[in-house]
Design an enzyme around this catalytic site. Structure first.
Site, PDB file in Angstrom:
ATOM      1  N   GLU A  81      57.607  43.476  41.619  1.00 51.28           N
ATOM      2  CA  GLU A  81      57.779  43.366  43.071  1.00 51.28           C
ATOM      3  C   GLU A  81      56.772  42.435  43.724  1.00 51.28           C
ATOM      4  OE1 GLU A  81      58.024  46.515  46.736  1.00 51.28           O
ATOM      5  OE2 GLU A  81      58.897  47.144  44.835  1.00 51.28           O
ATOM      6  N   ASP A 123      58.458  48.617  42.189  1.00 58.38           N
ATOM      7  CA  ASP A 123      57.750  49.838  42.575  1.00 58.38           C
ATOM      8  C   ASP A 123      58.611  51.040  42.217  1.00 58.38           C
ATOM      9  OD1 ASP A 123      55.293  49.178  43.443  1.00 58.38           O
ATOM     10  OD2 ASP A 123      55.622  49.657  45.554  1.00 58.38           O
ATOM     11  N   TYR A 144      50.149  55.913  42.147  1.00 58.20           N
ATOM     12  CA  TYR A 144      51.132  55.460  43.135  1.00 58.20           C
ATOM     13  C   TYR A 144      51.031  56.291  44.417  1.00 58.20           C
ATOM     14  CZ  TYR A 144      55.689  54.036  45.001  1.00 58.20           C
ATOM     15  OH  TYR A 144      56.698  53.541  45.797  1.00 58.20           O
TER      16      TYR A 144
END
Length: 767
Positions: free
Chosen positions: A7, A103, A305
């Site tokens: 990404e 992601d 994350y």
């Protein structure tokens, strides 16, 4: 060739290094049988209205509703993005397999799928799904690549969300702008932003329309401990006065002392909303600032994350905990007691059923130098992680009941028997106050008696508080319902409005549209925002609860329990009905920004009369009552010569109403900071002098170091510190002294505090 698509360029570089794709090309890395390319976020987007039908370009009521039969995407109209897409497509054309390294979340899945579909790639697709960017996590992810089909429902949910936002956002914005917008005034309407604005406006109106109601409380003080009458509040003064008169003549007797042992658990691990709430309350960071900081920490590999909505960990993380703790060497003082023995495992932390795609935000064990704001966020994430493996804190809840002439009074307190996890936060430079004692009670014995001091106080009901960014985030999480309990909040998350990753941007959008504004820590609607909500009759557009139900539907799509086509069909039906309803409206109002320059009042309801009775006797003449004026309290008996005044400000410092009432009741305020003196700012309390004028009584032992006119250079100890255009430097720079202290660094270390002469001196001296 295997083509990986990430990404961001930075993530692609990390993956390429681990895969051995070390040859850099324009737009990708290549080597070892891999090509690793990247997007810049959204390379593709849904088609605009004009792309479906040319006449939809015009903002005209007759063109509404715009309901495409089928939604399609296109490459964003930016030359840099168009070029990168061509590079990605050329790699896909040569690929044996494409590995989606976006992601690991709904938005990441949508971004990459749109690119893959737009490139018309028909081959095999695999999915890299990781929760951190460490080398270990990336290698483990490539060893366990998943088939694309495993994440189809996640894509359908993201796709449905995007279409829902397109349908409602574009149709409703055009509808309200054309129908009610004034000169050059676009009225932006959104599936999440409008109910969020409505929550703020509703709260503002509650405060504005609030009418305070008087009530009376009976308390008594026994052995320096305040006991409250168990009858509660008295709505009629005479009822409470009867009790107050009864207890005056009698001794106070302790009827019962109950101690109940219990446990306080460590604070939960962070999800994104919890972290944003904490950082707003603690450091004053906006939700958007916190998200950017923690996203950067993730890209620096030091935390997992961050765009998550769970506070739990899966069981497969447990074997890795000891290794993470061992690598946190900067925290060895608090990790040492945990290492060398079995790590505690609790269902309050580990619960597979509470974890979907990602787990709570935790440190990876990697340590690096961080900027000050980054370190603040990282530090609390680490301490929360360490604390959950410490023992629970043992407490004793004490309840004491006493009586005076058969009138019952009660007080409660908490005693911490063992610190347990609290030790983790004691080592913090800025310790967080968590579950501190309600009050420290003396040792009371049943049957003891003694004198007491009853007080019968008149008070007023208070309006609800305006939202801060922290409380607004919590309200979005629970669809506007006030929920203080962590367990209940966890159950309601599925019905929250927006996603954790988008709530910050929704709030920022409302600021950008000038529908809301910041007033110190408060978030309040502007007049434009208030007027916009007043224009909207359709409750679906404004209801946080109903929007929360849409979010639940999207979650169900993600789990395969609801069809995306049904969601889109429902959204189309709603938009169709909305257009009919608004086009039929008889309202003729026009909302223009130029007509809304007046800012709404906030926080407390302002009185319209110049003076208001406070309900306190004048301390000077003992005859009149105190009246509230525009800048001071005064005596109602001023016509008969009483000149008593109690100003709202003293020595250039405002005094809060609660402190002024305390001054009247007890003869002094508490110790307050920030009083200006010749030697800088000091701490002290305010009393009346013999003429009932205010006087400052400095805190005993309090001294303030006077800032000298010149400061010796802390590096060479010879020169003096000089102020330049962008930094402080040393007067001996021509003789080789390299001392430089940028203004930006001072501002960062001040952490939002006012940059006074004393604070700057303190920072320079300590660094």
């Amino acid at each position: 060739m295997k083509v990986c698509i990430a990404e961001k360029p930075s993530v692609a570089r990390e993956i390429a290094n681990i895969l051995g794709a070390n040859t850099k090309h324009d737009g990708y890395f290549e080597g070892n049988g891999y090509a690793v390319t990247y997007t810049f976020g959204h390379l593709c987007t849904l088609l605009e209205p004009k792309d479906y039908k040319p006449h939809w370009k015009s903002w005209d009521l007759n063109n509404l509703p715009m309901l495409p039969d089928k939604f399609s995407t296109k490459v964003t109209e930016d030359s840099g993005i168009q070029k990168q897409f061509r590079i990605v497509k050329s790699l896909f054309d040569k690929a044996d397999v494409v590995i989606n390294c976006g992601d690991a979340g709904q938005e990441g899945e949508l971004i990459q799928r749109w690119v893959i579909n737009q490139a018309n790639y028909k081959g095999k697709v695999q999915r890299l799904w990781i929760s951190s960017l460490t080398e270990e996590a990336i290698k483990e992810g490539f060893d366990n690549l998943k088939d694309e089909e495993s994440y189809n429902n996640l894509y359908y949910a993201g796709y449905s969300r995007a279409i829902g936002d397109w349908l409602l956002g574009l149709n409703a914005t055009r509808l309200y702008t054309v129908k009610f917008g004034g000169y050059k005034q676009v009225l932006s309407i959104g599936r999440v932003q409008t109910p969020t604005l409505a929550m703020l406006v509703n709260r503002f109106n509650e405060i504005k329309n609030f009418k305070p109601q008087p009530y009376w409380e009976l308390q008594t003080t026994y052995r320096n401990t305040v006991f409250n009458c168990e009858e509660g509040r008295f709505l009629k003064k005479e009822e409470g006065q009867a009790f107050a008169d009864k207890v005056k003549e009698s001794d106070f007797e302790i009827v019962s002392v109950t101690k109940k042992k219990g446990k306080d658990y460590a604070p939960k691990l962070f999800d994104l909303t919890g972290l944003q709430v904490y950082c707003n309350n603690k450091f004053g960071f906006s939700a958007d600032e916190t998200l950017k900081i923690v996203q950067k920490l993730y890209e620096m590999k030091v935390v997992t994350y961050p765009r998550v909505d769970t506070t739990f960990l899966p069981n497969d993380i447990y074997p890795k905990v000891a290794g993470i703790l061992q690598r946190l060497t900067n925290y060895s003082e608090i990790t040492a007691p945990l290492l060398g023995k079995k790590i505690k495992k609790s269902t309050r932390v580990f619960n597979d059923k509470k974890v979907t795609d990602h787990h709570a935000i935790i440190p990876t064990g990697i340590q690096t130098n961080l900027q000050y704001n980054q370190q603040q966020v990282y530090d609390i994430i680490v301490r929360r992680f360490i604390a959950v493996f410490y023992p629970d804190s043992d407490i004793s809840n004490t309840s004491v009941i006493g009586k005076a002439d058969e009138v019952s009074f009660k007080t409660t307190g908490k005693e911490i028997l063992t610190k347990g996890w609290r030790v983790v936060f004691e080592f913090n430079e800025e310790p967080k106050k968590i579950n501190t004692e309600q009050s420290i009670l003396p040792n009371f014995e049943k049957g003891e008696k003694g004198p007491h001091e009853p007080s019968f106080l008149e008070k007023e009901t208070k309006p609800p508080r305006n939202y801060t960014e922290a409380s607004l985030l919590r309200a979005m999480e629970t669809a506007g319902k006030q929920v203080d309990d962590d367990e209940m909040r966890e159950l309601m998350k599925e019905n929250g409005i927006g996603r954790p990753s988008t709530r910050a941007s929704i709030i920022e959008t409302l600021f950008k549209r000038k529908y809301i504004e910041r007033q110190k820590k408060l978030v309040v609607p502007t007049q434009t925002g208030i007027d916009l909500i007043a224009l909207i009759d359709n409750e679906l557009l404004k209801s946080a609860e109903l929007t929360g139900l849409w979010e639940k539907r999207l979650k169900e799509i993600e789990r395969g329990e609801f069809h995306a086509s049904s969601f889109i069909k429902q959204m189309k039906a709603m938009v169709d009905h909305l257009v009919y309803e608004v086009r039929s409206s008889k309202k003729t109002a026009r909302l223009s920004a130029e007509n809304n320059t007046q800012k709404p009042t906030t926080a407390k309801k302002k009185t319209t009369t110049k003076k208001t009775v406070v309900g306190k006797d004048c301390p000077k003449c003992k005859k009149g009552n105190l009246l509230k004026g525009s800048s001071a309290y005064g005596c109602s008996d001023y016509k008969n010569g009483c000149n008593f005044k109690l100003p709202f400000s003293f020595m250039e410092k405002k005094i809060s109403e609660s402190q002024l009432i305390r001054l009247l009741d007890k003869g002094s305020t508490t110790n307050l900071k920030g009083w200006k003196s010749e030697n800088g700012k000091i701490e002290g309390l305010i009393r009346f002098d013999e003429n009932f004028n205010l006087k400052l009584e400095p805190k005993k032992g309090a001294t303030t170091k006077k800032v000298p006119d010149t400061i010796t250079c802390p590096k060479c100890k010879k020169g003096t510190v000089l102020k330049g255009k962008s930094a402080y430097g040393c007067s001996e720079y021509s003789n080789g002294c390299t001392f430089v202290f940028p203004f930006a660094k001072i501002k960062e270390l001040a952490n939002g505090k006012e940059l006074t002469k004393e604070l700057v001196y303190q920072i320079l001296q300590s660094h």
